[in-house]
Design a protein around this motif. Structure first.
Motif, mmCIF file in Angstrom:
data_model
loop_
_atom_site.group_PDB
_atom_site.id
_atom_site.type_symbol
_atom_site.label_atom_id
_atom_site.label_comp_id
_atom_site.label_asym_id
_atom_site.label_seq_id
_atom_site.Cartn_x
_atom_site.Cartn_y
_atom_site.Cartn_z
ATOM 1 N N THR A 24 0.804 -1.212 0.000
ATOM 2 C CA THR A 24 0.000 0.000 0.000
ATOM 3 C C THR A 24 0.841 1.268 0.000
ATOM 4 O O THR A 24 0.478 2.256 -0.620
ATOM 5 C CB THR A 24 -0.925 0.009 1.235
ATOM 6 N N LEU A 25 1.963 1.258 0.696
ATOM 7 C CA LEU A 25 2.778 2.462 0.870
ATOM 8 C C LEU A 25 4.091 2.340 0.112
ATOM 9 O O LEU A 25 4.620 1.242 -0.051
ATOM 10 C CB LEU A 25 3.053 2.693 2.356
ATOM 11 N N HIS A 26 4.597 3.480 -0.305
ATOM 12 C CA HIS A 26 5.819 3.516 -1.102
ATOM 13 C C HIS A 26 6.548 4.817 -0.772
ATOM 14 O O HIS A 26 5.909 5.839 -0.536
ATOM 15 C CB HIS A 26 5.428 3.467 -2.582
ATOM 16 N N VAL A 27 7.859 4.791 -0.738
ATOM 17 C CA VAL A 27 8.641 6.011 -0.520
ATOM 18 C C VAL A 27 9.214 6.447 -1.865
ATOM 19 O O VAL A 27 9.799 5.642 -2.586
ATOM 20 C CB VAL A 27 9.776 5.788 0.506
ATOM 21 N N VAL A 28 9.001 7.730 -2.202
ATOM 22 C CA VAL A 28 9.468 8.284 -3.472
ATOM 23 C C VAL A 28 10.356 9.480 -3.162
ATOM 24 O O VAL A 28 10.027 10.298 -2.306
ATOM 25 C CB VAL A 28 8.272 8.718 -4.351
ATOM 26 N N GLU A 29 11.483 9.578 -3.868
ATOM 27 C CA GLU A 29 12.374 10.724 -3.712
ATOM 28 C C GLU A 29 12.054 11.761 -4.788
ATOM 29 O O GLU A 29 11.836 11.426 -5.946
ATOM 30 C CB GLU A 29 13.835 10.307 -3.835
ATOM 31 N N GLY A 42 15.530 15.952 -3.449
ATOM 32 C CA GLY A 42 16.099 15.165 -2.352
ATOM 33 C C GLY A 42 15.100 14.836 -1.261
ATOM 34 O O GLY A 42 15.333 13.938 -0.459
ATOM 35 N N ASP A 43 13.973 15.560 -1.193
ATOM 36 C CA ASP A 43 12.938 15.212 -0.215
ATOM 37 C C ASP A 43 12.413 13.812 -0.506
ATOM 38 O O ASP A 43 12.351 13.388 -1.664
ATOM 39 C CB ASP A 43 11.754 16.185 -0.284
ATOM 40 N N GLN A 44 12.028 13.118 0.547
ATOM 41 C CA GLN A 44 11.367 11.828 0.394
ATOM 42 C C GLN A 44 9.937 11.978 0.878
ATOM 43 O O GLN A 44 9.678 12.630 1.891
ATOM 44 C CB GLN A 44 12.091 10.744 1.181
ATOM 45 N N VAL A 45 9.004 11.382 0.123
ATOM 46 C CA VAL A 45 7.592 11.466 0.462
ATOM 47 C C VAL A 45 7.009 10.071 0.589
ATOM 48 O O VAL A 45 7.436 9.137 -0.104
ATOM 49 C CB VAL A 45 6.801 12.298 -0.576
ATOM 50 N N LEU A 46 6.048 9.943 1.498
ATOM 51 C CA LEU A 46 5.328 8.682 1.679
ATOM 52 C C LEU A 46 4.101 8.729 0.782
ATOM 53 O O LEU A 46 3.313 9.681 0.838
ATOM 54 C CB LEU A 46 4.917 8.511 3.141
ATOM 55 N N VAL A 47 3.965 7.717 -0.065
ATOM 56 C CA VAL A 47 2.912 7.689 -1.074
ATOM 57 C C VAL A 47 2.002 6.488 -0.821
ATOM 58 O O VAL A 47 2.482 5.372 -0.599
ATOM 59 C CB VAL A 47 3.540 7.582 -2.487
ATOM 60 N N ARG A 48 0.688 6.750 -0.871
ATOM 61 C CA ARG A 48 -0.297 5.662 -0.819
ATOM 62 C C ARG A 48 -0.569 5.256 -2.255
ATOM 63 O O ARG A 48 -1.024 6.054 -3.071
ATOM 64 C CB ARG A 48 -1.592 6.118 -0.146
ATOM 65 N N ARG A 49 -0.245 4.024 -2.571
ATOM 66 C CA ARG A 49 -0.432 3.543 -3.940
ATOM 67 C C ARG A 49 -1.914 3.430 -4.268
ATOM 68 O O ARG A 49 -2.720 3.051 -3.426
ATOM 69 C CB ARG A 49 0.205 2.167 -4.114
ATOM 70 N N LEU A 50 -2.234 3.744 -5.497
ATOM 71 C CA LEU A 50 -3.595 3.558 -5.998
ATOM 72 C C LEU A 50 -3.575 2.358 -6.919
ATOM 73 O O LEU A 50 -2.680 2.220 -7.753
ATOM 74 C CB LEU A 50 -4.065 4.789 -6.771
ATOM 75 N N ARG A 51 -4.542 1.515 -6.765
ATOM 76 C CA ARG A 51 -4.647 0.334 -7.623
ATOM 77 C C ARG A 51 -5.768 0.565 -8.630
ATOM 78 O O ARG A 51 -6.917 0.751 -8.243
ATOM 79 C CB ARG A 51 -4.953 -0.904 -6.791
ATOM 80 N N PRO A 52 -5.447 0.600 -9.930
ATOM 81 C CA PRO A 52 -6.482 0.822 -10.941
ATOM 82 C C PRO A 52 -7.603 -0.207 -10.820
ATOM 83 O O PRO A 52 -7.347 -1.390 -10.617
ATOM 84 C CB PRO A 52 -5.736 0.658 -12.273
ATOM 85 N N VAL A 141 -0.918 8.795 -4.197
ATOM 86 C CA VAL A 141 -1.165 10.104 -3.612
ATOM 87 C C VAL A 141 -0.179 10.296 -2.465
ATOM 88 O O VAL A 141 -0.009 9.407 -1.612
ATOM 89 C CB VAL A 141 -2.618 10.201 -3.085
ATOM 90 N N VAL A 142 0.482 11.457 -2.455
ATOM 91 C CA VAL A 142 1.450 11.756 -1.391
ATOM 92 C C VAL A 142 0.696 11.973 -0.082
ATOM 93 O O VAL A 142 -0.235 12.778 -0.015
ATOM 94 C CB VAL A 142 2.306 12.993 -1.760
ATOM 95 N N LEU A 143 1.106 11.241 0.951
ATOM 96 C CA LEU A 143 0.509 11.384 2.275
ATOM 97 C C LEU A 143 1.239 12.420 3.109
ATOM 98 O O LEU A 143 0.614 13.196 3.833
ATOM 99 C CB LEU A 143 0.518 10.040 3.008
ATOM 100 N N ARG A 144 2.585 12.382 3.030
ATOM 101 C CA ARG A 144 3.369 13.327 3.822
ATOM 102 C C ARG A 144 4.818 13.313 3.384
ATOM 103 O O ARG A 144 5.285 12.351 2.785
ATOM 104 C CB ARG A 144 3.261 13.028 5.315
ATOM 105 N N ARG A 145 5.486 14.409 3.695
ATOM 106 C CA ARG A 145 6.930 14.492 3.490
ATOM 107 C C ARG A 145 7.605 13.827 4.669
ATOM 108 O O ARG A 145 7.213 14.035 5.808
ATOM 109 C CB ARG A 145 7.306 15.985 3.421
ATOM 110 N N LEU A 146 8.598 12.987 4.393
ATOM 111 C CA LEU A 146 9.236 12.219 5.475
ATOM 112 C C LEU A 146 10.372 12.963 6.148
ATOM 113 O O LEU A 146 10.651 12.727 7.319
ATOM 114 C CB LEU A 146 9.738 10.876 4.932
ATOM 115 N N ASN A 147 11.054 13.830 5.446
ATOM 116 C CA ASN A 147 12.207 14.510 6.037
ATOM 117 C C ASN A 147 11.901 15.983 6.296
ATOM 118 O O ASN A 147 12.659 16.865 5.940
ATOM 119 C CB ASN A 147 13.451 14.363 5.147
#
Length: 148
Positions: A24-29, A42-52, A141-147
């Motif tokens: 469900t969750l993924h970290v994207v830079e 360089g920021d990392q964000v926590l992303v909730r994956r969407l399933r088509p 969808v980005v949930l929050r910035r991690l750093n």
């Protein structure tokens, strides 16, 4: 229940929770300057994956979304960089087309489409160049910035 059985049960449950979270969750830079000042390279964000095709929360206007890029012959071609782009959903299905996008020939965003913009317009390639994107290009969808 014996203590050993409780430990085994807790371990199994923990493993299931981790497995579900990884799906469900993924970290994207973040790369590039298109989302400054909210997101910086360089920021990392926590992303909730969407399933088509799966029920769940849809993209809402104002959400920061992760878009998968596509190549020639696969629909909208997004230029350069990595395989993902991060933009803000400026208008979603049913919303009025914002001023400046009259050339799209629509008054409302059609079903299954959305208009995305970078927060830093002078450094962003987005729906101003791409037009309306199919919702199928949204991977999360980005949930929050991690750093923060």
């Amino acid at each position: 229940m014996t203590p050993v059985l409780l430990v085994l049960l807790a371990s199994a449950l923990g493993g299931v929770v981790v497995m579900v979270a990884r799906r469900t969750l993924h970290v994207v830079e973040v790369h590039g300057e298109s989302m400054e000042p909210g997101l910086w390279p360089g920021d990392q964000v926590l992303v909730r994956r969407l399933r088509p095709g799966r029920p769940g929360r849809r993209v809402r206007r104002g959400d920061i979304v992760v878009i998968s890029r596509v190549g020639p012959g696969e629909g909208v071609t997004l230029d350069g960089g990595t395989n993902l782009a991060i933009k803000r959903a400026a208008a979603v299905a049913g919303d009025p087309i914002p001023p400046g996008f009259e050339a799209l020939g629509e008054t409302l965003v059609p079903p299954g489409r959305l208009l995305v913009l970078g927060d830093n317009p002078s450094r962003s390639t987005d729906s101003r160049q791409w037009g309306l994107l199919p919702e199928s290009r949204i991977t999360g969808v980005v949930l929050r910035r991690l750093n923060a």
